[in-house]
Design an enzyme around this catalytic site. Structure first.
Site, PDB file in Angstrom:
ATOM      1  N   GLN A 211      34.541  36.923  43.445  1.00 34.49           N
ATOM      2  CA  GLN A 211      35.628  37.514  42.660  1.00 34.49           C
ATOM      3  C   GLN A 211      35.112  38.281  41.446  1.00 34.49           C
ATOM      4  O   GLN A 211      35.788  39.190  40.965  1.00 34.49           O
ATOM      5  CB  GLN A 211      36.608  36.427  42.186  1.00 34.49           C
ATOM      6  CG  GLN A 211      37.297  35.664  43.293  1.00 34.49           C
ATOM      7  CD  GLN A 211      38.221  36.555  44.149  1.00 34.49           C
ATOM      8  OE1 GLN A 211      38.641  37.629  43.748  1.00 34.49           O
ATOM      9  NE2 GLN A 211      38.507  36.096  45.353  1.00 34.49           N
TER      10      GLN A 211
ATOM     11  N   CYS B  49      42.076  28.039  49.663  1.00 30.44           N
ATOM     12  CA  CYS B  49      40.760  27.404  49.872  1.00 30.44           C
ATOM     13  C   CYS B  49      40.271  26.703  48.605  1.00 30.44           C
ATOM     14  O   CYS B  49      39.065  26.717  48.308  1.00 30.44           O
ATOM     15  CB  CYS B  49      39.716  28.404  50.358  1.00 30.44           C
ATOM     16  SG  CYS B  49      40.146  29.196  51.900  1.00 30.44           S
TER      17      CYS B  49
ATOM     18  N   HIS C 181      35.941  27.542  45.113  1.00 33.33           N
ATOM     19  CA  HIS C 181      36.403  27.814  46.482  1.00 33.33           C
ATOM     20  C   HIS C 181      35.687  26.829  47.418  1.00 33.33           C
ATOM     21  O   HIS C 181      34.548  26.429  47.154  1.00 33.33           O
ATOM     22  CB  HIS C 181      36.007  29.260  46.813  1.00 33.33           C
ATOM     23  CG  HIS C 181      36.562  29.806  48.081  1.00 33.33           C
ATOM     24  ND1 HIS C 181      36.043  29.503  49.317  1.00 33.33           N
ATOM     25  CD2 HIS C 181      37.573  30.674  48.318  1.00 33.33           C
ATOM     26  CE1 HIS C 181      36.713  30.157  50.253  1.00 33.33           C
ATOM     27  NE2 HIS C 181      37.648  30.873  49.667  1.00 33.33           N
TER      28      HIS C 181
ATOM     29  N   ASP D  34      28.723  32.140  42.447  1.00 36.97           N
ATOM     30  CA  ASP D  34      29.559  32.697  43.501  1.00 36.97           C
ATOM     31  C   ASP D  34      30.282  33.903  42.893  1.00 36.97           C
ATOM     32  O   ASP D  34      31.236  33.741  42.122  1.00 36.97           O
ATOM     33  CB  ASP D  34      30.544  31.616  43.967  1.00 36.97           C
ATOM     34  CG  ASP D  34      31.618  32.170  44.897  1.00 36.97           C
ATOM     35  OD1 ASP D  34      31.643  33.397  45.121  1.00 36.97           O
ATOM     36  OD2 ASP D  34      32.444  31.368  45.382  1.00 36.97           O
TER      37      ASP D  34
ATOM     38  N   LYS E  78      35.526  42.321  49.514  1.00 34.92           N
ATOM     39  CA  LYS E  78      36.302  42.159  48.281  1.00 34.92           C
ATOM     40  C   LYS E  78      35.964  43.244  47.249  1.00 34.92           C
ATOM     41  O   LYS E  78      36.611  43.354  46.221  1.00 34.92           O
ATOM     42  CB  LYS E  78      36.061  40.771  47.683  1.00 34.92           C
ATOM     43  CG  LYS E  78      36.629  39.643  48.564  1.00 34.92           C
ATOM     44  CD  LYS E  78      36.524  38.332  47.852  1.00 34.92           C
ATOM     45  CE  LYS E  78      36.565  37.150  48.804  1.00 34.92           C
ATOM     46  NZ  LYS E  78      37.930  36.734  49.137  1.00 34.92           N
TER      47      LYS E  78
HETATM   48  C1  LIG Z   1      35.596  32.583  44.781  1.00 29.90           C
HETATM   49  C2  LIG Z   1      35.399  32.772  46.258  1.00 29.90           C
HETATM   50  N1  LIG Z   1      34.289  32.292  46.834  1.00 29.90           N
HETATM   51  C3  LIG Z   1      34.058  32.442  48.131  1.00 29.90           C
HETATM   52  C4  LIG Z   1      34.942  33.094  48.952  1.00 29.90           C
HETATM   53  C5  LIG Z   1      34.635  33.248  50.412  1.00 29.90           C
HETATM   54  O1  LIG Z   1      34.380  34.584  50.694  1.00 29.90           O
HETATM   55  P1  LIG Z   1      34.141  35.073  52.203  1.00 29.90           P
HETATM   56  O2  LIG Z   1      35.325  34.590  52.981  1.00 29.90           O
HETATM   57  O3  LIG Z   1      34.074  36.555  52.086  1.00 29.90           O
HETATM   58  O4  LIG Z   1      32.879  34.473  52.681  1.00 29.90           O
HETATM   59  C6  LIG Z   1      36.123  33.593  48.424  1.00 29.90           C
HETATM   60  C7  LIG Z   1      37.124  34.235  49.270  1.00 29.90           C
HETATM   61  O5  LIG Z   1      38.299  34.262  48.980  1.00 29.90           O
HETATM   62  C8  LIG Z   1      36.352  33.437  47.031  1.00 29.90           C
HETATM   63  O6  LIG Z   1      37.462  33.907  46.453  1.00 29.90           O
END
Ligand SMILES: Cc1ncc(COP(=O)(O)O)c(C=O)c1O
Length: 418
Positions: free
Chosen positions: A211, A374, A131, A208, A234
């Site tokens: 997910q 993203c 992401h 990260d 999430k």
């Molecule tokens: C794999 C991953 N990393 C980071 C993020 C960013 O999360 P947040 O917008 O809650 O900071 C997302 C959000 O879709 C994601 O799917």
């Protein structure tokens, strides 16, 4: 894990009943078919009630009030911190930092750890399925420190090419930053192996977990994870709150990210000293009610049990893929086979623009996301500008899957593809 599973057999209809948002039909009379949990999950009543309880019964600022409300808020926040610690099996609650979400957590590490410890020539090991939240902060800090970013290649089916690891993971690697589960391909990455291989060359690992944490057990100590990040929204919790886990020895050596109230030990006119962990990284006022209600979200998933969640989501995924592959001409599901993926399907349909598809599915009450999610480098690699993504959560049922497939047939008819 402290809370006992409430049920071993997963009754998705009952669980769906715990989410007030599904009580209402849409204006066209259709039920809500929510397939965008990877973007943000719906909230169960226990989470909504917990947030309301805080505002109605004891709201005050955190870590400041000596009066009863203040003490209760502090107690509730520390209870959530302990639930997070238990969820990810961290050693101490001082290793659990509340942030606004995954994005802030990764920025915090890139900035506070990277600025202090990265040196010219160091490498930050990423991969193209990340992401943007796990790419851009690293690019920025690399530019500032003289380090560089490097990418582990992906296999054709969208997994990390572990055969290539020896070439990319070297003495120069300072940190591996990797997603536990891809938000597009659904790929579940071999975090434990990466951590172990990283340690052999002295590299840290940031996972990260945006997910992965909501869908599978994550044990930071067993997996050898140095930093773990995730978002409350999430994991069926409130938006505005997230978590950074960092190994205590690492957090202690890092400088603050944001500065101001609460994160100090002593402020003089010319300089300041820092509070102990985790306060050092929690400048300003926390998302108080949200962090408290995150504890209720963690209880909720623990009570369902990750084994049951996994088995249920696997059933949905299998049913969806079987029907889509069988019935929809030109259907392409990006990412690996079932054994390497979680409950996310990012698809392209021959002759159909992803936005048209999402808009037509909405007419049938089926909510999916379209776009690059993203992950522009990943879409560049896939050679498509956008995909349509259906992602599943605990409240989805096999009927939801059927409504998705039926709605895709409807969309193809509208687009005159049949
Ligand atoms: C794999 C991953 N990393 C980071 C993020 C960013 O999360 P947040 O917008 O809650 O900071 C997302 C959000 O879709 C994601 O799917």
């Amino acid at each position: 894990m402290s809370s006992q599973p409430r049920t071993t057999s997963f009754d998705a209809d009952t669980i769906r009943g715990e989410f007030p948002v599904f009580d209402q039909p849409l204006t066209n009379g259709r039920p809500v078919t929510f397939l965008d949990t990877a973007a943000s999950a719906q909230k169960p009543r226990v989470v909504i009630d917990k947030e309301r309880e805080c505002y109605e019964q004891y709201y005050a600022n955190a870590y400041r009030g000596v009066y009863q409300f203040g003490a209760r808020v502090d107690e509730e926040l520390e209870a959530t911190r302990e639930k997070v610690r238990d969820l990810i099996n961290a050693e101490e609650i001082s290793e659990i930092v509340f942030t606004s979400g995954t994005t802030m957590s990764i920025n915090l590490v890139a900035d506070s750890w990277g600025r202090k410890f990265l040196r010219p020539g160091d490498e930050i090991l990423l991969n193209e399925m990340e992401h943007h939240a796990n790419i851009v902060p690293w690019q920025q800090i690399a530019n500032e420190t003289g380090a560089s970013v490097r990418y582990i290649p992906l296999t054709d089916d969208g997994r990390l090419d572990i055969q290539e690891l020896d070439n990319c993971l070297t003495e120069k690697t300072a940190i591996i930053a990797v997603t536990g589960m891809s938000n597009v391909l659904g790929t579940i990455n071999p975090v434990e192996e990466l951590a172990r291989r990283g340690k052999q060359v002295g590299a840290l690992i940031l996972v990260d977990g945006a997910q992965s944490v909501p869908h599978m057990p994550v044990d930071v100590r067993k997996a050898g994870i140095d930093f773990l990040t995730f978002s409350g929204h999430k994991i069926y919790g409130p938006s505005g709150v997230g978590v950074l886990y960092g190994r205590r020895e690492l957090l202690r050596e890092m400088d603050p990210f944001l500065t101001g109230g609460h994160m100090i030990d002593r402020v003089f006119k010319e300089k300041s000293t820092w509070a102990e962990l985790p306060a050092r990284f929690e400048a300003g006022t926390l998302p108080i009610a949200q962090a408290i209600a995150l504890g209720a979200a963690i209880d909720f998933v623990n009570q369902l049990s990750f084994d049951a969640i996994h088995a249920h989501e696997r059933r949905l995924l299998e049913h969806a893929l079987a029907r889509l592959q069988d019935e929809v001409p030109g259907f392409v599901c990006h990412g690996p086979g079932l054994e390497h993926r979680g409950a996310i399907i990012s698809m392209t349909l021959e002759g159909v623009h992803s936005e048209d598809l999402a808009v037509l599915l909405d007419r049938r009450g089926v909510f999916v996301r379209h776009g690059h999610h993203c992950t522009m480098p990943l879409h560049d690699l896939l050679g498509v500008s956008a995909t349509t993504r259906a992602s599943f959560g605990v409240y989805n049922t096999l009927d939801d899957v059927d409504r998705l497939v039926d709605a895709i047939h409807f969309a193809r008819e509208k687009l005159r593809l049949v």
